[in-house]
Design an enzyme around this catalytic site. Sequence first.
Site, PDB file in Angstrom:
ATOM      1  N   LEU A 100       0.835  -1.143   0.139  1.00 16.15           N
ATOM      2  CA  LEU A 100      -0.091   0.092  -0.023  1.00 16.15           C
ATOM      3  C   LEU A 100       0.828   1.253  -0.061  1.00 16.15           C
ATOM      4  O   LEU A 100       1.660   1.240   0.951  1.00 16.15           O
ATOM      5  CB  LEU A 100      -0.909   0.001   0.960  1.00 16.15           C
ATOM      6  CG  LEU A 100      -1.910   1.011   1.261  1.00 16.15           C
ATOM      7  CD1 LEU A 100      -3.151   0.878   0.155  1.00 16.15           C
ATOM      8  CD2 LEU A 100      -2.582   0.952   2.391  1.00 16.15           C
ATOM      9  N   ASP A 101       0.796   2.107  -0.991  1.00 16.95           N
ATOM     10  CA  ASP A 101       1.254   3.346  -0.912  1.00 16.95           C
ATOM     11  C   ASP A 101       2.929   3.172  -1.288  1.00 16.95           C
ATOM     12  O   ASP A 101       3.850   4.339  -0.958  1.00 16.95           O
ATOM     13  CB  ASP A 101       0.895   4.388   0.296  1.00 16.95           C
ATOM     14  CG  ASP A 101      -0.615   4.763   0.337  1.00 16.95           C
ATOM     15  OD1 ASP A 101      -1.164   4.519  -0.588  1.00 16.95           O
ATOM     16  OD2 ASP A 101      -0.902   4.816   1.500  1.00 16.95           O
ATOM     17  N   GLU A 102       3.097   2.291  -1.831  1.00 16.19           N
ATOM     18  CA  GLU A 102       4.631   1.844  -1.758  1.00 16.19           C
ATOM     19  C   GLU A 102       5.172   1.769  -3.141  1.00 16.19           C
ATOM     20  O   GLU A 102       6.309   1.385  -3.530  1.00 16.19           O
ATOM     21  CB  GLU A 102       5.303   0.653  -1.193  1.00 16.19           C
ATOM     22  CG  GLU A 102       4.993   0.847   0.577  1.00 16.19           C
ATOM     23  CD  GLU A 102       5.852   1.818   1.084  1.00 16.19           C
ATOM     24  OE1 GLU A 102       6.921   2.182   0.391  1.00 16.19           O
ATOM     25  OE2 GLU A 102       5.817   2.408   2.014  1.00 16.19           O
TER      26      GLU A 102
END
Lengths: 283, 283, 283, 283
Positions: free
Chosen positions: A227-229
């Site tokens: 997530l969000d990476e």
Amino acid sequence: KDKARLLVSCPDQPGIVAAVSEFLFKQGANILASNQYSTDRHKGTFFMRIEFEAPDLHQKEALFKTGFTQVAERFEMKWDIIFAYKMKRMAIFVSKELHCLRELLWEWQSGDLMADIPLIISNHEDAREIVEPLQIPFYCLPITKETTKKVEEEQLRLLAEHSIDVIVLARYMRILSPEFVARQKNKIINIHHSFLPAFVGAKPYERAFDRGVKLIGATSHYVTDDLDEGPIIEQDIMRVNHQDDVRKLKKIGASIERSVLARAVKWHLEDRIIVHGNKTIVF
Amino acid sequence: KDKARLLVSCPDQPGIVAAVSEFLFKQGANILASNQYSTDRHKGTFFMRIEFEAPDLHQKEALFKTGFTQVAERFEMKWDIIFAYKMKRMAIFVSKELHCLRELLWEWQSGDLMADIPLIISNHEDAREIVEPLQIPFYCLPITKETTKKVEEEQLRLLAEHSIDVIVLARYMRILSPEFVARQKNKIINIHHSFLPAFVGAKPYERAFDRGVKLIGATSHYVTDDLDEGPIIEQDIMRVNHQDDVRKLKKIGASIERSVLARAVKWHLEDRIIVHGNKTIVF
Amino acid sequence: KDKARLLVSCPDQPGIVAAVSEFLFKQGANILASNQYSTDRHKGTFFMRIEFEAPDLHQKEALFKTGFTQVAERFEMKWDIIFAYKMKRMAIFVSKELHCLRELLWEWQSGDLMADIPLIISNHEDAREIVEPLQIPFYCLPITKETTKKVEEEQLRLLAEHSIDVIVLARYMRILSPEFVARQKNKIINIHHSFLPAFVGAKPYERAFDRGVKLIGATSHYVTDDLDEGPIIEQDIMRVNHQDDVRKLKKIGASIERSVLARAVKWHLEDRIIVHGNKTIVF
Amino acid sequence: KDKARLLVSCPDQPGIVAAVSEFLFKQGANILASNQYSTDRHKGTFFMRIEFEAPDLHQKEALFKTGFTQVAERFEMKWDIIFAYKMKRMAIFVSKELHCLRELLWEWQSGDLMADIPLIISNHEDAREIVEPLQIPFYCLPITKETTKKVEEEQLRLLAEHSIDVIVLARYMRILSPEFVARQKNKIINIHHSFLPAFVGAKPYERAFDRGVKLIGATSHYVTDDLDEGPIIEQDIMRVNHQDDVRKLKKIGASIERSVLARAVKWHLEDRIIVHGNKTIVF
């Protein structure tokens, strides 16, 4: 149009540009733009994007592709030739906040986003009234924890049915399953409402307010399992100050989000982005 | 170092990139960076900058130059190969305001301006104390309307004596004569304290204040006979508001001037700028 | 709402803030925000904007106004108290380019432009399809050199009929007559597509391209008789480079224009702008 | 000079501005600038900064302070009056990287940092040659894990001896002990080389490179016990791209660091900053 884009990545060594440009010249192609980058001159990876045109190009598609295979094999290239006459097919996912969707549709109407939009999917009804007047099919697929799997299957079916090439999450507030993401590698573009890696996760504006930052931002990135990476495509920020409460931060943030996402999508549609590991090269 | 930069401009036609890159490959050169631009695909002018390296390059300088002549003639190129091991020789002219000079010297000390500075010339004594500790010869040549011609002759003599390649006017507040300028075509870089073409001429900050603008700027350009009309290299601005009086505008402006000029000079030293008519292509 | 804004300008002298804040305190008002500026501490002009709230304020409008007259007379003030519950009535003029109009309508729909929009006037039909779905009356008044006077009379009639407080020229490509302008002093907001005073007049993007500037901009200003010379409210710029042709400059410029105009209009609606001579104070 | 600054914070309620401005008027003071902010109109905290001048102010220092006590008690104020004629005494701590120190000294020489600098402390010798020519005492106190405590005692002794008001960590690469920090609450200004809260901790440029961010930044903040978690004063960023390696990020970052720190220090010296919890109000 008789334009195309050639994307190449391979181990760096002398002679790549010469071989590629000679190939294009022999095919009667004219180079319109060319960008290259190497991670390291010695034993690094070499990346190149060439935009070219050639008379009657769309009739010679197969010819170009088979012809280039020889060059590619010699340098162990990963490569693609994308012909501009074939528009990419883009799906947009959205929830209740519509500013990013509006911006994309606006740019699309102005002819600045060269893509077909065969469908827009939402877990809410809010977007219907701005989508349908544009004759774009709108699918409202409400989703709960229990129905996630089933709804994703329906989404995948729709994406397949419409031969979708790229999915834009324009403030779609549901987390996609690893299976869904795995099937669309480097094809899902998200907008996160903070200058990542600051404020990974939920409620970034609330946390920005609590931390008392003097600038807020937005980040567009490809979606991966982490997530969000995923690989960052574009970021931008605006200044804020002590007077700006969370509501104001969200307003300011919305205008950053819409422009950052629009730029990222445009670059993707123009085949300007090469993903390398967890980073992007944007030509 | 074994690096060099090739600058090319010629009528656009297919095959240029192929011919140039093949030439470099045959000489054993590796392309490090490459940029191109065409004013118009059909009958326009084509510009290219290639940065390359080759083993023992500095010993093969003549070889490269004679070798490239054949390619150049075929495409009617204007061209130059600049070898990085030869540092450009830069003179700085300054008057009483020293912020731009300071910035240049600072960058130079940090190794960010790759140039020799054999002399600094001023019409005032003010800069002496920051120049001499750096072991750079400082010439104070006061100048009046009557002595202009004579002083310019002395300046030209000094420039010739020190084999100067580029002159930076770091807030040098005298207008150079057309003869002086003509002898240094595209070799004199000036910083003008406004976002040209706004506030051409004298006292731009005073006039910016009177006009009530909400942003002030600075412009770095090559000097031509037409005052403030030469090819623009770089510009930048900062926001101001009604509270900023002329003194404050000058303070803010000074920080724009120093960064804009430093960028322009760096690009010139790295051979990134091609002048085309009254414009610059900055690669 | 029980909020209001007090705008004051008067010769500077000690005691102004004390007198005003004491008056407000005695009326039971709470100061929410306060800004002041003086052109010169000694014999300058003093400007102040105070935002305040008081219980049942809208019932005490007359009381506040008559009460403040005493304070105002003592300091020879020009002043106004604007009560927030009364929405300003805004007319928008537009021609064929709709990006500024779209931005204003978008912000208005999102609740960020606190105004009524009783009508939108154009000399072309293009805007009709985005205006009418929002239930805003749209008047298409085509105009030629010969009919200018007559059409302006019709425009003035419509403005009067709808009690218009402020006119926004959202890329309205006709020059208003001095008579029209004189009757709407500091009430007409225009967007000019350059960073004034650069490229005053027609075709700024074409001229920016010809000059080879490295940044383009937009300026919002009040309209006066002197074309493009009225008090500047807001300006902004974006970077461009040699690759950007006129068409691209216009695209980039459009996004600056829309945000600059939207900010200027918002500030006007919030009574943040005081015109002083040919400049603005923006609180 | 006969100028002073009044800083106030107290529970919000009507009448504060009236009381303060009346007090100043009665003392013959003229308000030059005034800013206020309230966290919440109802039961929030109110903050105000007033800059004023009064004839012979420096002789009436005690008078002003005792006089204001009555107003302050009535509204339960925390407050301070700072008289401009008393220069703040600033110590600078630095290690091997000198760009922030250079910027501060440059601004100080130009008269833009109104402070005395009685000493500069470093754990290395590098800064000596730029400090001593300016007649500022330079103390090199090398430090190892074992000697930390002893060196901090020496530092504290020097700070006390020179009556230091504010400590600027201009890339001082040692972590101060909680005891040291506790004794200088809101008096130590640090520059962190990332846009916090991104890349808290060590090696932010390396980590920014690894993450592939498209912008890098710097943050100036007051130092607290929580590393990199103190109240943020100022932040800024610049764009980077895939071509920028760690070395280049550091170069770009250095120019952000020096301007961000200089602004933060200037605001502190002008008493523009009020710390409220873990945030700053910057007037």
